[in-house]
Design a protein around this motif. Structure first.
Motif, PDB file in Angstrom:
ATOM      1  N   SER A   1      -0.372 -12.242  -1.993  1.00 16.19           N
ATOM      2  CA  SER A   1      -0.818 -11.668  -3.259  1.00 16.19           C
ATOM      3  C   SER A   1      -1.641 -10.404  -3.018  1.00 16.19           C
ATOM      4  CB  SER A   1      -1.677 -12.679  -4.039  1.00 16.19           C
ATOM      5  OG  SER A   1      -2.917 -12.872  -3.388  1.00 16.19           O
ATOM      6  N   LYS A   2      -1.870  -9.678  -4.114  1.00 20.63           N
ATOM      7  CA  LYS A   2      -2.701  -8.479  -4.039  1.00 20.63           C
ATOM      8  C   LYS A   2      -4.121  -8.842  -3.612  1.00 20.63           C
ATOM      9  CE  LYS A   2      -4.165  -4.550  -6.905  1.00 20.63           C
ATOM     10  NZ  LYS A   2      -4.035  -3.902  -8.243  1.00 20.63           N
ATOM     11  N   GLU A   3      -4.618  -9.977  -4.125  1.00 22.69           N
ATOM     12  CA  GLU A   3      -5.979 -10.411  -3.790  1.00 22.69           C
ATOM     13  C   GLU A   3      -6.073 -10.794  -2.311  1.00 22.69           C
ATOM     14  OE1 GLU A   3      -5.301 -10.210  -7.855  1.00 22.69           O
ATOM     15  OE2 GLU A   3      -4.211 -11.511  -6.442  1.00 22.69           O
TER      16      GLU A   3
ATOM     17  N   PHE B   1      -4.504  -9.545   0.047  1.00 23.30           N
ATOM     18  CA  PHE B   1      -4.358  -8.375   0.915  1.00 23.30           C
ATOM     19  C   PHE B   1      -5.717  -7.869   1.406  1.00 23.30           C
ATOM     20  CE2 PHE B   1      -1.880  -4.849   2.595  1.00 23.30           C
ATOM     21  CZ  PHE B   1      -0.619  -5.415   2.701  1.00 23.30           C
TER      22      PHE B   1
ATOM     23  N   GLY C   1       4.052  -5.696  -5.571  1.00 24.57           N
ATOM     24  CA  GLY C   1       2.869  -5.169  -6.240  1.00 24.57           C
ATOM     25  C   GLY C   1       1.559  -5.446  -5.523  1.00 24.57           C
ATOM     26  N   TYR C   2       1.644  -5.861  -4.251  1.00 25.28           N
ATOM     27  CA  TYR C   2       0.413  -6.149  -3.506  1.00 25.28           C
ATOM     28  C   TYR C   2      -0.374  -4.869  -3.216  1.00 25.28           C
ATOM     29  CZ  TYR C   2       2.794 -10.611  -2.388  1.00 25.28           C
ATOM     30  OH  TYR C   2       3.454 -11.807  -2.446  1.00 25.28           O
ATOM     31  N   VAL C   3       0.354  -3.797  -2.906  1.00 24.43           N
ATOM     32  CA  VAL C   3      -0.267  -2.523  -2.510  1.00 24.43           C
ATOM     33  C   VAL C   3       0.544  -1.368  -3.102  1.00 24.43           C
ATOM     34  CG1 VAL C   3      -1.290  -3.337  -0.352  1.00 24.43           C
ATOM     35  CG2 VAL C   3       1.074  -2.543  -0.367  1.00 24.43           C
TER      36      VAL C   3
END
Length: 314
Positions: free
Chosen positions: A210-212, A214, A238-240
């Motif tokens: 997830s983005k969090e 990362f 959409g992670y980065v």
């Protein structure tokens, strides 16, 4: 004898390291002279940096308000005009070079040579094809100027030091198109090293989750002073942001150390890191393709291994 003209890449008044890598490729041609062309609205600081690169014979500058931003439609006519008398025109194979070089080649009526990996002769080069799975040797027509982009990951940056090549203003009588105008540049701002020129890179893939999550990648990168990269899967999820993507459709890099975390190792990603010095892979799947190219592999849960690694680093 051959003469090489290198088009300097710069942003916000700073010379990009890709220019020094293009100089290394130019020197390999064994030309009579290697000149660097700086096109900007304010050229002094950029030209001074270019003049210090070993192997540069002189720096030519074109200071015009229209050159404040690197618009290919505006730069190409000037480069084509300045190229008169040169046997080669080299640009780095970056977003900048890939944008400008085709227009220059078209204006000069020649076929562009892309992603030069090595110089076999004054007009003979190697370049990758099929996503880097094969290397082909190409020979350009010696009767015409060679317009080529240099695969920066394949070349070391020429040294910069006390050397100071002469800087000369160049007057070009060329009409510039007005149909293209600069609106704005949107780019990520970071205190971390630039991904394309960093000596150390930590990349995360779909396995990060997830983005969090990362944040664990950013934390490790900051711990060792590395740039942050990502696989296309992580970007697509959409992670980065897109500018961190490494691979065939992202950035081609050659750091001394590349740490791939939660990245399976699709061929498109491996294409972007094939010139890296040491590759470290962390993945819970022992059969992941990334382990076939890794110098060091750790099989396990990245959320357990990375904290342990950080603790070991002190």
């Amino acid at each position: 004898m051959s003469k090489v003209l290198i088009i300097a890449e710069h942003l916000e008044g700073k010379l990009n390291p890709s220019t020094a890598r293009a100089v290394s490729a130019a020197v390999a041609v064994q030309p009579e002279a290697v000149d660097v062309l700086v096109l900007a609205d304010r050229v002094d600081a950029i030209a001074a940096d270019a003049a210090r690169i070993a192997g540069v014979s002189r720096v030519l500058t074109v200071a015009r308000a229209e050159n404040a931003h690197p618009l290919a439609a505006v730069l190409a006519p000037q480069i084509a005009k300045a190229a008169a008398g040169y046997s080669h025109v080299f640009l780095p194979s970056t977003t900048f070079g890939k944008d400008v070089a085709p227009r220059v080649a078209a204006l000069l009526g020649v076929a562009q040579v892309s992603d030069v990996m090595s110089v076999e002769g004054s007009h003979t080069f190697t370049r990758p094809i099929y996503a880097g799975n094969a290397i082909v040797t190409v020979e350009a027509d010696p009767a015409h100027a060679v317009v080529a982009t240099v695969r920066t990951a394949s070349w070391p940056a020429a040294a910069s030091g006390e050397h100071a090549a002469p800087v000369e203003p160049l007057g070009l009588d060329v009409a510039l198109p007005s149909h293209t105008r600069f609106v704005e540049l949107k780019q990520g701002k970071s205190d971390r090293p630039d991904l394309q020129s960093a000596g150390k890179v930590v990349s995360g893939g779909r396995g990060v989750g997830s983005k969090e999550n990362f944040e664990i990648i950013y934390r490790l990168a900051d711990k060792i002073g590395a740039a942050v990269g990502a696989s296309r899967a992580a970007v697509d999820a959409g992670y980065v942001p897109n500018e961190l993507q490494v691979g065939q459709t992202g950035k081609i890099i050659a750091p001394e150390l590349y740490i791939a975390i939660g990245i399976s190792g699709a061929i498109q990603h491996l294409t972007g890191i094939k010139d890296a010095g040491t590759i470290v892979a962390i993945n819970k799947d022992a059969e992941a393709p990334i382990f076939e190219v890794a110098d060091i592999g750790l099989v396990g849960d990245l959320f357990k291994l990375i904290p342990e690694l950080e603790q070991a680093l002190g």
